[in-house]
Design an enzyme around this catalytic site. Structure first.
Site, mmCIF file in Angstrom:
data_model
loop_
_atom_site.group_PDB
_atom_site.id
_atom_site.type_symbol
_atom_site.label_atom_id
_atom_site.label_comp_id
_atom_site.label_asym_id
_atom_site.label_seq_id
_atom_site.Cartn_x
_atom_site.Cartn_y
_atom_site.Cartn_z
ATOM 1 N NE ARG A 39 56.669 43.365 109.829
ATOM 2 C CZ ARG A 39 55.796 42.471 109.661
ATOM 3 N NH1 ARG A 39 54.937 42.633 110.520
ATOM 4 N NH2 ARG A 39 55.773 41.405 108.925
ATOM 5 C CB SER A 110 64.885 41.452 106.568
ATOM 6 O OG SER A 110 64.053 42.505 107.374
ATOM 7 C CE LYS A 139 58.681 38.149 107.331
ATOM 8 N NZ LYS A 139 58.313 39.365 106.397
HETATM 9 N N1 TZP Z 1 60.293 39.614 110.793
HETATM 10 C C1 TZP Z 1 60.807 38.652 111.151
HETATM 11 S S1 TZP Z 1 59.876 37.880 112.455
HETATM 12 C C2 TZP Z 1 58.992 39.097 112.518
HETATM 13 C C3 TZP Z 1 59.431 40.172 111.514
HETATM 14 C C4 TZP Z 1 58.605 41.309 111.405
HETATM 15 C C5 TZP Z 1 58.004 39.026 113.474
HETATM 16 C C6 TZP Z 1 58.665 39.323 114.776
HETATM 17 O O1 TZP Z 1 57.498 39.491 116.016
HETATM 18 P P1 TZP Z 1 57.592 38.669 117.240
HETATM 19 O O2 TZP Z 1 56.174 38.910 117.692
HETATM 20 O O3 TZP Z 1 58.532 39.708 117.880
HETATM 21 O O4 TZP Z 1 57.986 37.350 117.040
#
Ligand code: TZP
Ligand code: MG
Length: 210
Positions: A39, A110, A139
């Site tokens: 990503r 998602s 995010k």
């Molecule tokens: N989509 C929803 S939350 C997220 C993504 C890509 C980020 C998740 O990262 P982390 O550091 O595990 O909370």
């Protein structure tokens, strides 16, 4: 798809890493992650040839551990590299438009509500990502935390459809995410920022939860 693949699903881009991203990925693979998603997003993310080169290096590494290599958002790159899968959000290219082209590939979507869940399944998703379950720093445009009750509701709706939880998941709360209905946990920072990736992945893996 085989739900075991979702057990510990590591997501990473160069922006998320404090140390060498490929070293981080290799340690995570050695430690037993069961799926990987590239990503490459955010300020300072690689673009163009450097992005493609990095993606190929990640793919090669995943192949040597026989762990699926999944590309986030970028359907074009996923098809060009013949990645094992593609993950898309609601604002990305619609699954219905590329499902046929991505025949045989793992496709994840998602979802944030009941309607999106239903649509993803109808359009041929192989798994859905539900989150953010908890607050996340990884995010910037994340929606407010959905919480465990939402995850349980989605599990009820989806029967045994493969679900991975995402957002703010840690070694401490991973088992709660699983018992609320997730087949696996998707994480960025808990692995990228870990001082001991081997231990972190062990703590996240299903068989190590008591
Ligand atoms: N989509 C929803 S939350 C997220 C993504 C890509 C980020 C998740 O990262 P982390 O550091 O595990 O909370
Ligand atoms: Mg997206």
């Amino acid at each position: 798809m085989d739900c075991n693949r979702l057990n510990v699903y590591f997501i990473m881009g160069t922006v998320n890493c404090k140390k060498d991203p490929l070293k981080t990925l290799e340690e995570a693979l050695q430690a037993g992650i069961t799926c990987f998603q590239l990503r490459e997003k955010g300020e300072g993310a690689l673009i163009g040839a450097a992005y493609e080169e990095f993606a190929r290096a990640c793919q090669k590494m995943c192949q040597s551990y026989q762990v699926p290599f999944i590309v986030n958002d970028d359907v074009e790159l996923a098809l060009k590299l013949n990645a094992d899968g593609i993950h898309v959000g609601q604002e990305d290219l619609a699954l219905s438009t590329f499902r046929e082209q991505a025949k045989g590939k793992i496709v994840g979507v998602s979802v944030h509500n009941s309607r999106e869940m239903k649509q993803a399944i109808l359009n041929g998703a192989d798994y859905v990502g539900i989150g953010p379950i908890y607050r996340t720093k990884s995010k910037t445009d994340a929606k407010p935390p959905a919480g465990l009750p939402f995850l349980s509701a989605m599990r009820k709706q989806a029967g045994n459809f493969p679900i991975v939880g995402i957002g703010g998941i840690t070694e401490e709360n991973a088992s709660a995410v699983r018992s609320s209905g997730a087949d696996g946990v998707s994480v960025i920072s808990v692995i990228c920022h870990s001082k001991d990736i081997k231990q972190t992945v062990e703590n996240l893996l299903l068989e190590n939860i008591n």
